[in-house]
Design an enzyme around this catalytic site. Structure first.
Site, PDB file in Angstrom:
ATOM      1  N   HIS A 110       0.806  -1.216   0.000  1.00 45.38           N
ATOM      2  CA  HIS A 110       0.000   0.000   0.000  1.00 45.38           C
ATOM      3  C   HIS A 110       0.837   1.263   0.000  1.00 45.38           C
ATOM      4  O   HIS A 110       0.391   2.310  -0.440  1.00 45.38           O
ATOM      5  CB  HIS A 110      -1.048  -0.060   1.111  1.00 45.38           C
ATOM      6  CG  HIS A 110      -2.177  -0.935   0.671  1.00 45.38           C
ATOM      7  ND1 HIS A 110      -2.062  -2.301   0.671  1.00 45.38           N
ATOM      8  CD2 HIS A 110      -3.373  -0.641   0.111  1.00 45.38           C
ATOM      9  CE1 HIS A 110      -3.168  -2.809   0.166  1.00 45.38           C
ATOM     10  NE2 HIS A 110      -3.987  -1.836  -0.177  1.00 45.38           N
ATOM     11  N   ARG A 137     -10.652   2.823  -2.207  1.00 49.33           N
ATOM     12  CA  ARG A 137     -10.240   1.998  -1.071  1.00 49.33           C
ATOM     13  C   ARG A 137     -10.554   2.774   0.212  1.00 49.33           C
ATOM     14  O   ARG A 137      -9.832   3.689   0.583  1.00 49.33           O
ATOM     15  CB  ARG A 137      -8.747   1.707  -1.144  1.00 49.33           C
ATOM     16  CG  ARG A 137      -8.337   0.814  -2.310  1.00 49.33           C
ATOM     17  CD  ARG A 137      -6.844   0.558  -2.275  1.00 49.33           C
ATOM     18  NE  ARG A 137      -6.440  -0.559  -3.106  1.00 49.33           N
ATOM     19  CZ  ARG A 137      -5.957  -0.425  -4.340  1.00 49.33           C
ATOM     20  NH1 ARG A 137      -5.825   0.757  -4.881  1.00 49.33           N
ATOM     21  NH2 ARG A 137      -5.602  -1.494  -5.030  1.00 49.33           N
ATOM     22  N   ARG A 147     -15.563   0.665  -2.047  1.00 51.02           N
ATOM     23  CA  ARG A 147     -15.297  -0.651  -1.474  1.00 51.02           C
ATOM     24  C   ARG A 147     -15.357  -0.581   0.039  1.00 51.02           C
ATOM     25  O   ARG A 147     -14.777   0.315   0.647  1.00 51.02           O
ATOM     26  CB  ARG A 147     -13.917  -1.143  -1.904  1.00 51.02           C
ATOM     27  CG  ARG A 147     -13.653  -2.549  -1.383  1.00 51.02           C
ATOM     28  CD  ARG A 147     -12.322  -3.052  -1.831  1.00 51.02           C
ATOM     29  NE  ARG A 147     -11.248  -2.359  -1.156  1.00 51.02           N
ATOM     30  CZ  ARG A 147      -9.967  -2.614  -1.361  1.00 51.02           C
ATOM     31  NH1 ARG A 147      -9.627  -3.530  -2.261  1.00 51.02           N
ATOM     32  NH2 ARG A 147      -9.036  -1.980  -0.708  1.00 51.02           N
ATOM     33  N   GLU A 167     -11.307 -12.204  -5.545  1.00 56.32           N
ATOM     34  CA  GLU A 167      -9.863 -12.192  -5.272  1.00 56.32           C
ATOM     35  C   GLU A 167      -9.413 -13.469  -4.567  1.00 56.32           C
ATOM     36  O   GLU A 167      -8.239 -13.652  -4.292  1.00 56.32           O
ATOM     37  CB  GLU A 167      -9.421 -10.964  -4.477  1.00 56.32           C
ATOM     38  CG  GLU A 167     -10.498 -10.095  -3.916  1.00 56.32           C
ATOM     39  CD  GLU A 167     -10.007  -8.821  -3.248  1.00 56.32           C
ATOM     40  OE1 GLU A 167      -8.971  -8.283  -3.635  1.00 56.32           O
ATOM     41  OE2 GLU A 167     -10.700  -8.369  -2.324  1.00 56.32           O
ATOM     42  N   ASN A 175      -4.594  -8.414  -7.712  1.00 53.69           N
ATOM     43  CA  ASN A 175      -3.451  -8.381  -6.776  1.00 53.69           C
ATOM     44  C   ASN A 175      -3.573  -9.537  -5.788  1.00 53.69           C
ATOM     45  O   ASN A 175      -2.624 -10.276  -5.546  1.00 53.69           O
ATOM     46  CB  ASN A 175      -3.414  -7.073  -5.985  1.00 53.69           C
ATOM     47  CG  ASN A 175      -3.364  -5.871  -6.886  1.00 53.69           C
ATOM     48  OD1 ASN A 175      -2.987  -5.976  -8.039  1.00 53.69           O
ATOM     49  ND2 ASN A 175      -3.760  -4.720  -6.360  1.00 53.69           N
ATOM     50  N   ASP A 176      -4.765  -9.674  -5.217  1.00 52.45           N
ATOM     51  CA  ASP A 176      -4.966 -10.754  -4.258  1.00 52.45           C
ATOM     52  C   ASP A 176      -5.215 -12.086  -4.949  1.00 52.45           C
ATOM     53  O   ASP A 176      -4.764 -13.123  -4.478  1.00 52.45           O
ATOM     54  CB  ASP A 176      -6.129 -10.416  -3.312  1.00 52.45           C
ATOM     55  CG  ASP A 176      -5.668  -9.495  -2.200  1.00 52.45           C
ATOM     56  OD1 ASP A 176      -4.631  -9.804  -1.582  1.00 52.45           O
ATOM     57  OD2 ASP A 176      -6.316  -8.461  -1.964  1.00 52.45           O
ATOM     58  N   ARG A 236       2.136 -10.930  -1.865  1.00 51.49           N
ATOM     59  CA  ARG A 236       2.233  -9.806  -2.800  1.00 51.49           C
ATOM     60  C   ARG A 236       3.221  -8.727  -2.365  1.00 51.49           C
ATOM     61  O   ARG A 236       3.639  -7.904  -3.168  1.00 51.49           O
ATOM     62  CB  ARG A 236       0.852  -9.182  -3.014  1.00 51.49           C
ATOM     63  CG  ARG A 236       0.209  -8.683  -1.754  1.00 51.49           C
ATOM     64  CD  ARG A 236      -1.246  -8.329  -1.960  1.00 51.49           C
ATOM     65  NE  ARG A 236      -1.427  -6.939  -2.334  1.00 51.49           N
ATOM     66  CZ  ARG A 236      -2.596  -6.341  -2.439  1.00 51.49           C
ATOM     67  NH1 ARG A 236      -3.715  -7.025  -2.238  1.00 51.49           N
ATOM     68  NH2 ARG A 236      -2.696  -5.087  -2.768  1.00 51.49           N
ATOM     69  N   CYS A 250      -9.875  -4.772 -11.404  1.00 50.98           N
ATOM     70  CA  CYS A 250      -9.374  -3.571 -10.737  1.00 50.98           C
ATOM     71  C   CYS A 250      -8.030  -3.784 -10.061  1.00 50.98           C
ATOM     72  O   CYS A 250      -7.566  -2.941  -9.311  1.00 50.98           O
ATOM     73  CB  CYS A 250     -10.396  -3.042  -9.737  1.00 50.98           C
ATOM     74  SG  CYS A 250     -10.650  -4.150  -8.345  1.00 50.98           S
TER      75      CYS A 250
HETATM   76  C1  PEP Z   1      -6.719  -6.445  -5.536  1.00 50.00           C
HETATM   77  O1  PEP Z   1      -6.518  -7.263  -4.642  1.00 50.00           O
HETATM   78  O2  PEP Z   1      -6.444  -6.650  -6.743  1.00 50.00           O
HETATM   79  C2  PEP Z   1      -7.276  -5.120  -5.213  1.00 50.00           C
HETATM   80  C3  PEP Z   1      -7.599  -4.281  -6.173  1.00 50.00           C
HETATM   81  O3  PEP Z   1      -7.436  -4.792  -3.896  1.00 50.00           O
HETATM   82  P1  PEP Z   1      -6.240  -4.321  -2.914  1.00 50.00           P
HETATM   83  O4  PEP Z   1      -5.029  -4.071  -3.800  1.00 50.00           O
HETATM   84  O5  PEP Z   1      -6.713  -3.098  -2.236  1.00 50.00           O
HETATM   85  O6  PEP Z   1      -6.093  -5.499  -2.012  1.00 50.00           O
HETATM   86 MG    MG Z   2      -7.445  -7.009  -2.722  1.00 50.43          MG
END
Ligand code: PEP
Ligand code: MG
Length: 588
Positions: free
Chosen positions: A193, A300, A336, A435, A458-459, A469, A506
């Site tokens: 983040h 977010r 979200r 995810e 991402n997840d 990650r 996303c």
């Molecule tokens: C993801 O996991 O792809 C996502 C968009 O959420 P975050 O990166 O906030 O976990």
């Molecule tokens: Mg995520």
């Protein structure tokens, strides 16, 4: 001074250079320097002057951050000012000087030790955070005992922030120093983040440099190339010139991107697609639109919690969502619900430490367990939906039962609002993030229960490939084009399309031109990404025909490795559309 070149992970593009500023904590002295009775008065004055300077400094920082990112992030300085104003702090410092007849430096050390031991004994995450805050304030006072500011702070030259690791809130504190132009860290991964926040703030950043915080000294000249993931310490004049010209080219390229932002989102054969923006702070909406976003595809909401020490009320949530809905209207904004746990812990939530937080009580699991908090957030989202451009998005769904629970809670809250005669969008679209591989594998059950799905790659990649990650030691395995990942995504997109439901991606994957073409070929028409990547993706998608993407993807899905997929796709696309990746080649 020898030149050193270090390779890391470029997580926020652009080139910046300047003197290094090590984000270090003050080393409190352990030297107990006794003073004579007649010197006590002077030490008391030194402490008072240092506190006054600290007060000024904190107020200036607060104003600066307010202008630069907005009110929401300035709260950290309010909290630090409150600690500074606490009479107990000053009286403790004065007491140590008077009773023990020691210099102010030693008094600060003593008081710091006292608070550290006190908070440690409480063994609670909330107090651990307070411990850092108190120490931070005492460090500032300590630094301000000397009138002369350090060389790096005094100079008006741009500085590059170097640290072992930074929390998102620490970035906010640090960028408040006006001249921070780039960030270089030992730790971190692409989707941490902190990286996401650096991108949002438009600061070039390279992470995963392993030991830059040891290689660099305060005042060394450094170049950070966030596009290539390179950091150069003490460059030779010719290297410095080379990067200066690269920097100018990059900035010209940025201007070109802004032009692309105004072009129509259509493929060569006229198929429309939609590009949305992922944002963390409400103030980023304008930036997103300047890059051509057609809406906010992911807000977010954790950042509402990061702004404060206590829990946000319904009004606090509502103020943020209303502002977003207003500034985005008539374009959509996907809000979200809270996604904490994993690397995103928040001190005020008192979360019990879990052995494996990524697999623990995260996101919707946490929300469903903490009903009151969830109700507060959902009511605010419902209330903000009157203009009908808000969409509700719930992260980390694992099984359809969670969707049932969510829907029954929403029905309850809607009934409450109706009874209270509070208006809201009766048809507020409800979607979930895909995810967790289990949700992708059972997409045909989940899709029937929701209005749309958004794939959080991402997840999804992290859980599908069992690759943390944020861990740079396994970053080489984090492969969006791994056949297992592609098959899951393909299944989700195809099922949603068949059921006539909206589907978006996303995760950061949507920001990569090759991935975007693959997703288009799979049937996806809406992609949400960090705003700065929108023009690059738009350019790539405008340069291909849907037919080419579809045919190439159909073949690519039969391949065995990410490398085979990438090589095959690039070859197949370039054969028909030699311009497709031109933009991405310019930047890399
Ligand atoms: C993801 O996991 O792809 C996502 C968009 O959420 P975050 O990166 O906030 O976990
Ligand atoms: Mg995520």
């Amino acid at each position: 001074m020898d030149m050193i070149r270090l390779r890391g992970l470029g997580v926020s593009p652009g080139i910046a250079m300047g003197e290094a500023l090590l984000s270090e904590r003050v080393v409190f002295t352990s030297r107990r320097e006794p003073i004579a009775e007649h010197q006590v008065e002077e030490e008391l004055k030194r402490i008072q002057r240092a506190i006054e300077r600290t007060r000024q400094e904190l107020k200036e920082l607060r104003e600066h951050i307010r202008e630069r990112i907005g009110d929401e992030q300035a709260f950290i300085f309010d909290a630090h000012l409150m600690i500074l104003e606490d009479p107990l702090l000053l009286s403790q410092l004065e007491r140590v000087i008077k009773e023990e007849k020691v210099r102010a430096e030693y008094a600060i050390t003593r008081v710091n030790n006292y608070f550290q031991t006190l908070f440690d004994s409480l063994n609670d995450e909330y107090f651990q955070q307070r411990k850092t805050d108190v120490s931070d304030v005492l460090s500032r006072i300590y630094r301000n005992l000397e009138r002369r500011k350090s060389k790096t702070e005094e100079s008006d030259r741009p500085v590059v922030l170097v640290a072992h690791e930074l929390l998102p809130s620490e970035i906010v504190i640090n960028i408040s120093r006006k001249k921070i132009t780039a960030v270089a860290l030992d730790m971190g991964g692409q989707t941490s983040h902190t990286a996401i926040l650096a991108r949002s703030l438009g600061i070039p950043a390279v992470v995963g440099l392993r030991n830059i915080s040891h290689e660099v000294k305060n005042g060394d000249f450094i170049i950070v190339d966030g596009t290539a993931g390179e950091v150069i310490i003490n460059p030779t004049p010719s290297v410095r010139r080379e990067f200066q010209s690269k920097k100018e080219k990059y900035e010209a390229y940025q201007r070109q991107l802004k032009k692309i932002a105004r072009l129509k989102p259509r493929t060569l054969d006229g198929v429309g697609f939609k590009l949305l923006a992922n944002i963390e702070l409400p103030d980023e909406v304008d930036l997103a639109f300047s890059f051509g976003a057609e809406g906010i595809g992911l807000f977010r909401s954790e950042f509402i919690y990061l702004q404060r020490r206590d829990l946000p009320s319904e009004e606090d949530h509502l103020a943020v969502y209303q502002k977003m809905a207003r500034n985005t209207h008539p374009r959509p904004v996907y809000i979200r619900t809270i996604d904490i746990g994993g690397e995103k812990s928040l001190p005020q939530l008192n979360i019990v430490k879990e052995p494996n937080p990524a697999l623990g009580l995260r996101a919707v699991r946490f929300s469903l367990r903490n009903r009151d908090m969830f109700r507060t957030q959902l009511r605010a989202i419902l209330k903000a939906s009157v203009k009908k451009n808000v969409r509700l998005m719930v992260p980390m769904i694992t099984e359809v039962e969670e969707v049932f629970e969510l829907k029954s809670l929403l029905a309850e809250l809607k009934a409450e609002l109706r009874a209270e005669k509070i208006p809201f969008d009766e048809n507020l679209p409800v979607g979930v993030m895909i995810e967790v591989p289990a949700a992708a594998a059972t997409i045909e059950c989940i899709i029937k229960e929701v209005d749309y799905v958004s794939i959080g790659t991402n997840d999804l990649i992290q859980y599908c490939l069992a690759v943390d990650r944020g861990n740079e030691s396994v970053a080489y395995l984090f492969k969006p084009h791994h056949p297992a990942v592609l098959r899951l995504i393909h299944q989700v997109i195809q099922t949603a399309v068949r059921e006539g439901k909206e589907v978006t991606v996303c995760g950061e994957m949507a920001a990569d031109p090759l991935s975007a073409i693959i997703l288009l070929g799979m049937g996806l028409r809406t992609l949400s990404m960090n705003p700065i990547f929108i023009p690059k993706v738009k350019k790539a998608l405008r340069e291909v025909e849907l037919k080419t993407a579809e045919q190439a993807v159909a073949e690519a899905l039969k391949l065995r490795t990410a490398k085979e997929v990438e090589e095959f796709m690039i070859e197949a696309i370039l054969r028909k559309h030699p311009q497709a990746f031109l933009m991405s080649q310019v930047v890399s």
